[in-house]
Scaffold this motif. Sequence first.
Motif, PDB file in Angstrom:
ATOM      1  N   LEU A 134      20.952   4.050   4.217  1.00 14.73           N
ATOM      2  CA  LEU A 134      21.922   2.754   4.442  1.00 14.73           C
ATOM      3  C   LEU A 134      21.374   1.620   5.309  1.00 14.73           C
ATOM      4  CD1 LEU A 134      25.099   4.449   3.275  1.00 14.73           C
ATOM      5  CD2 LEU A 134      23.805   2.955   1.968  1.00 14.73           C
ATOM      6  N   LYS A 135      20.986   2.369   6.491  1.00 10.38           N
ATOM      7  CA  LYS A 135      20.519   1.381   7.745  1.00 10.38           C
ATOM      8  C   LYS A 135      19.439   0.392   7.396  1.00 10.38           C
ATOM      9  CE  LYS A 135      19.885   1.406  12.637  1.00 10.38           C
ATOM     10  NZ  LYS A 135      19.820   2.164  13.753  1.00 10.38           N
ATOM     11  N   TYR A 136      18.454   1.291   6.544  1.00 12.22           N
ATOM     12  CA  TYR A 136      17.189   0.791   6.297  1.00 12.22           C
ATOM     13  C   TYR A 136      17.177   0.384   4.441  1.00 12.22           C
ATOM     14  CZ  TYR A 136      15.866   1.745  10.670  1.00 12.22           C
ATOM     15  OH  TYR A 136      15.637   1.758  12.106  1.00 12.22           O
ATOM     16  N   ARG A 137      18.272  -0.061   4.137  1.00  6.92           N
ATOM     17  CA  ARG A 137      18.671   0.070   2.441  1.00  6.92           C
ATOM     18  C   ARG A 137      17.265  -0.631   2.124  1.00  6.92           C
ATOM     19  NH1 ARG A 137      21.213   2.763  -1.091  1.00  6.92           N
ATOM     20  NH2 ARG A 137      21.879   1.486  -2.716  1.00  6.92           N
ATOM     21  N   TYR A 138      16.604  -1.938   2.597  1.00  3.34           N
ATOM     22  CA  TYR A 138      15.551  -2.164   2.072  1.00  3.34           C
ATOM     23  C   TYR A 138      14.316  -1.335   1.598  1.00  3.34           C
ATOM     24  CZ  TYR A 138      15.365  -3.073   6.870  1.00  3.34           C
ATOM     25  OH  TYR A 138      15.733  -2.967   8.248  1.00  3.34           O
ATOM     26  N   LEU A 139      14.114  -0.399   2.670  1.00  2.59           N
ATOM     27  CA  LEU A 139      13.225   0.680   2.236  1.00  2.59           C
ATOM     28  C   LEU A 139      13.457   1.713   1.285  1.00  2.59           C
ATOM     29  CD1 LEU A 139      12.025   1.213   5.881  1.00  2.59           C
ATOM     30  CD2 LEU A 139      10.936  -0.278   4.286  1.00  2.59           C
ATOM     31  N   ASP A 140      14.707   2.036   1.372  1.00  3.04           N
ATOM     32  CA  ASP A 140      15.391   2.784   0.290  1.00  3.04           C
ATOM     33  C   ASP A 140      15.170   2.504  -0.945  1.00  3.04           C
ATOM     34  OD1 ASP A 140      16.310   5.304  -0.170  1.00  3.04           O
ATOM     35  OD2 ASP A 140      18.346   4.521  -0.266  1.00  3.04           O
ATOM     36  N   LEU A 141      15.416   0.978  -1.059  1.00  3.84           N
ATOM     37  CA  LEU A 141      15.397   0.279  -2.365  1.00  3.84           C
ATOM     38  C   LEU A 141      13.955   0.229  -2.779  1.00  3.84           C
ATOM     39  CD1 LEU A 141      18.300  -2.432  -2.241  1.00  3.84           C
ATOM     40  CD2 LEU A 141      18.248  -0.413  -3.525  1.00  3.84           C
ATOM     41  N   ARG A 142      12.894   0.515  -2.196  1.00  2.00           N
ATOM     42  CA  ARG A 142      11.645   0.290  -2.454  1.00  2.00           C
ATOM     43  C   ARG A 142      11.350   1.616  -3.293  1.00  2.00           C
ATOM     44  NH1 ARG A 142       7.974  -1.419   2.699  1.00  2.00           N
ATOM     45  NH2 ARG A 142       8.822  -3.412   3.055  1.00  2.00           N
ATOM     46  N   ARG A 143      11.935   2.409  -3.269  1.00  2.00           N
ATOM     47  CA  ARG A 143      11.825   3.762  -3.944  1.00  2.00           C
ATOM     48  C   ARG A 143      11.998   3.780  -5.604  1.00  2.00           C
ATOM     49  NH1 ARG A 143      16.090   7.090  -2.077  1.00  2.00           N
ATOM     50  NH2 ARG A 143      15.311   8.629  -3.949  1.00  2.00           N
ATOM     51  N   ARG A 152       7.043  -3.275  -8.338  1.00  2.00           N
ATOM     52  CA  ARG A 152       8.121  -2.919  -9.098  1.00  2.00           C
ATOM     53  C   ARG A 152       7.998  -2.355 -10.518  1.00  2.00           C
ATOM     54  NH1 ARG A 152      11.272  -5.796 -13.084  1.00  2.00           N
ATOM     55  NH2 ARG A 152      11.605  -7.903 -12.259  1.00  2.00           N
ATOM     56  N   TYR A 153       6.679  -2.887 -10.788  1.00  2.00           N
ATOM     57  CA  TYR A 153       6.299  -2.475 -12.271  1.00  2.00           C
ATOM     58  C   TYR A 153       5.378  -1.157 -12.157  1.00  2.00           C
ATOM     59  CZ  TYR A 153       7.501  -7.505 -12.291  1.00  2.00           C
ATOM     60  OH  TYR A 153       8.163  -8.619 -12.129  1.00  2.00           O
ATOM     61  N   GLY A 154       4.826  -0.976 -11.399  1.00  2.00           N
ATOM     62  CA  GLY A 154       4.081   0.409 -11.230  1.00  2.00           C
ATOM     63  C   GLY A 154       3.290   0.730 -10.117  1.00  2.00           C
ATOM     64  N   ILE A 155       2.315   1.715 -10.347  1.00  2.00           N
ATOM     65  CA  ILE A 155       1.212   1.898  -8.996  1.00  2.00           C
ATOM     66  C   ILE A 155       0.054   1.719  -9.544  1.00  2.00           C
ATOM     67  CG2 ILE A 155       0.305   3.775  -7.518  1.00  2.00           C
ATOM     68  CD1 ILE A 155       3.351   4.609  -7.057  1.00  2.00           C
ATOM     69  N   ILE A 204      -1.620   0.771  -4.757  1.00  2.00           N
ATOM     70  CA  ILE A 204      -0.967  -0.500  -4.628  1.00  2.00           C
ATOM     71  C   ILE A 204       0.209  -0.227  -5.468  1.00  2.00           C
ATOM     72  CG2 ILE A 204      -0.889  -2.997  -4.831  1.00  2.00           C
ATOM     73  CD1 ILE A 204      -2.744  -1.709  -2.874  1.00  2.00           C
ATOM     74  N   ARG A 205       1.455  -0.694  -4.996  1.00  2.00           N
ATOM     75  CA  ARG A 205       2.695  -0.607  -5.445  1.00  2.00           C
ATOM     76  C   ARG A 205       3.462  -1.893  -5.639  1.00  2.00           C
ATOM     77  NH1 ARG A 205       5.577   2.140  -1.995  1.00  2.00           N
ATOM     78  NH2 ARG A 205       6.390   0.319  -1.570  1.00  2.00           N
ATOM     79  N   ALA A 225       1.024  -1.272  -0.159  1.00  2.00           N
ATOM     80  CA  ALA A 225       0.214  -0.055   0.153  1.00  2.00           C
ATOM     81  C   ALA A 225       0.860   1.176   0.010  1.00  2.00           C
ATOM     82  CB  ALA A 225      -0.903  -0.163   1.165  1.00  2.00           C
ATOM     83  N   SER A 226       0.835   2.105  -1.070  1.00  2.00           N
ATOM     84  CA  SER A 226       1.802   3.258  -1.146  1.00  2.00           C
ATOM     85  C   SER A 226       1.163   4.414  -0.435  1.00  2.00           C
ATOM     86  CB  SER A 226       1.849   3.491  -2.726  1.00  2.00           C
ATOM     87  OG  SER A 226       2.826   4.243  -2.686  1.00  2.00           O
ATOM     88  N   THR A 227       0.047   4.765  -0.848  1.00  2.00           N
ATOM     89  CA  THR A 227      -0.800   5.882   0.015  1.00  2.00           C
ATOM     90  C   THR A 227      -2.171   5.304   0.162  1.00  2.00           C
ATOM     91  OG1 THR A 227      -1.342   7.164  -1.950  1.00  2.00           O
ATOM     92  CG2 THR A 227       0.836   7.837  -0.811  1.00  2.00           C
ATOM     93  N   VAL A 228      -2.849   5.642   1.186  1.00  2.00           N
ATOM     94  CA  VAL A 228      -4.141   5.508   1.471  1.00  2.00           C
ATOM     95  C   VAL A 228      -4.744   6.933   1.630  1.00  2.00           C
ATOM     96  CG1 VAL A 228      -5.783   4.341   2.915  1.00  2.00           C
ATOM     97  CG2 VAL A 228      -3.484   3.322   2.737  1.00  2.00           C
TER      98      VAL A 228
END
Length: 591
Positions: free
Chosen positions: A127-136, A45-48, A42-43, A28-31
């Motif tokens: 960098l600490k939460y790299r998995y979240l950064d990589l969601r961008r 890697r292919y889009g929203i 809904i997000r 869920a990207s934004t509600v």
Amino acid sequence: MSFKKRNVNCGQLLPEYVGSDVILNGWASTVRDLGGLIFVDIRDRYGITQVIFEPENNPALAEKAKEIKSEYVVWIQGIVRLRSNPNQNMATGLIEVLATDFGIINRSELPPFPVEDGIETSEEIKLKYRYLDLRRPELQKKFIIRNQLYQIIHEYYNSNGFLEVETPVLMKSTPEGARDFLVPSRINKGRFYALPQSPQIFKQILMISGFDRYMQIVKCFRDEDLRSDRQPEFTQVDVEMSFIDMEDIIDVTEGFFVKVWQDILGIDIPNPIRRISYAEAMSKYGSDKPDLRFGMEIYHLNEGLEHSEFKVFQDVIASNGLIASINIKGGASLSRKQLDDFTLYAKKYGAKGLAWMKFVDGEINSPIAKFLTEQEINYIKRNNYVAEGDLVLISSDKTERTLTILGALRLEAARRTGIMETVKNKYEFLWVIDFPLFEYDDETGRYYAMHHPFTSPMEADFHLLDTEPGKVRAKAYDIVCNGAEIGGGSIRIHDNKIQQIMFDKLGMSESEIEDKFGFLIKALKFGAPPHGGIALGLDRLVMILSGTDNIRDVIAFPKTTSGLSLMDGSPSDVEISQLHELGIDLLKKND
RNA sequence: GGAGUUGUAGCUCAGUUUGGUUAGAGCGUCUGCCUGUCACGCAGAAGGCCGCGAGUUCGAGUCUCGUCAACUCCGCCA
């Protein structure tokens, strides 16, 4: 936790799907809860894709949907329909999915920072939460480009007859060049492997084995300090060819870059790529990797200033140094503070000072004008093509230092005056050739191989090997794009006699050679074909292709400037028992 | 090894120049309202070891010293 598996992704739903019953999986990207009517983006890697919950359609479901929060993992089933208010800014903006059922697969902790595209947080947290950064999506785009590049590399080199061969990651330490990362051997206590700085020696040996054309996408490791374009582990496209000369390597490489720029950016780059000599690059741009997207060349001024009364210039002339300048067009409007900043910047590169001359209202404004004759000032104006409103920066020092300082100032001036911004979508490739074979080190008073000790000298310069080794040119070449060195290579020495001469010149003893490179020397005696190659910096290539100036953006799990991985906490302490097993626990005694 | 910048709420930052009552804003979170939003909106609330440690001072987010971390650069990167 059971979930309904998706039958479409979040980027693919277009008007032709209207009426389809679909299932989406994603985050869920934004509600947006409008009070009853709820929109959830809904997000993946292919889009929203926008999902809508309508109370009049299914009040119970809409009520339950209020539980969905940002970054929750969900599955959603629904019917695709056209939107009454289309959003032209998104690929799926014409449709929406009317939810008929959904489930929360995983609730997310409160994200420590917003992961929406376009919001930058501190490097430390990213960098600490790299998995979240990589969601961008912005960051994911760079890895999609990186993947495209992998495919092109394999396709291109494979279709040109190259064999991909893996070389060892555990190898012999050769303490020439960069510092090695060492790996202790448990079975052979007290001895160490090294991680490769590059597979250089192995690829040469593959040529001796007759592999003819080799390539590999390979991790390399250098235990040196980091920079915005340098990580301790990085990826090279490593290439080596037999029975060739420099032109063949250049040909193959140019073909590669043409294809990459065409396939990824849709841009035709000039082919062949222009070449300049190392000497010219240094002389005109003060760098062996000049950024040619803009001019601002360095002008040499010794000739017209050799009889100058100005003490600083006199000393430089007397000691065979260089007086040179750059012209910053329109730079006369810069403030005194900004000029001081240029001086400060120049000092980082060893400048003792920096002279400047402003040309405004037909007058000269410069602290050094009073030391110069009118003739000399006119000479400087003429040689810098000065126009009204220009600013000339003059450096004078040992030749090499003057050029380095002005080369650095040239780039800095381009950044500060906004020139750099105007050329950011340009791509200027060039080959830098005719590198010196050796460089002299003042500190140790000896010559070092500029590239590496297996680089072939030019036949035309053989006669200088004994008399003037500093003037011998190498069959080495670098490829540069927009001021970044994105690759370099050379024709190697395949004749053992010449290799011996090289080692002599480098002042390496018989036993030293044997110890460090004995296996290569031996191999060269068993019939080495003429060979050479190139290594391309894959990370830097992705940086240029994806328009970032930081290498961390194109490496999935990078290290900080101090070499730490903040996400997993490496490097870390290990158990004494582990050290003991490796036979290196003595190191721990004083802890 | 060296230089510079930064460190204040979950996140982004202001406040530090000139020490002084209860440390602010936006976003996010929570609560309430809201049926066409798309960075939804409106109202309210919670949320702080001011990186850490010493020191100066009647008093330190603010001054001094040290230290840690992130970033950028020089050296280094055959």
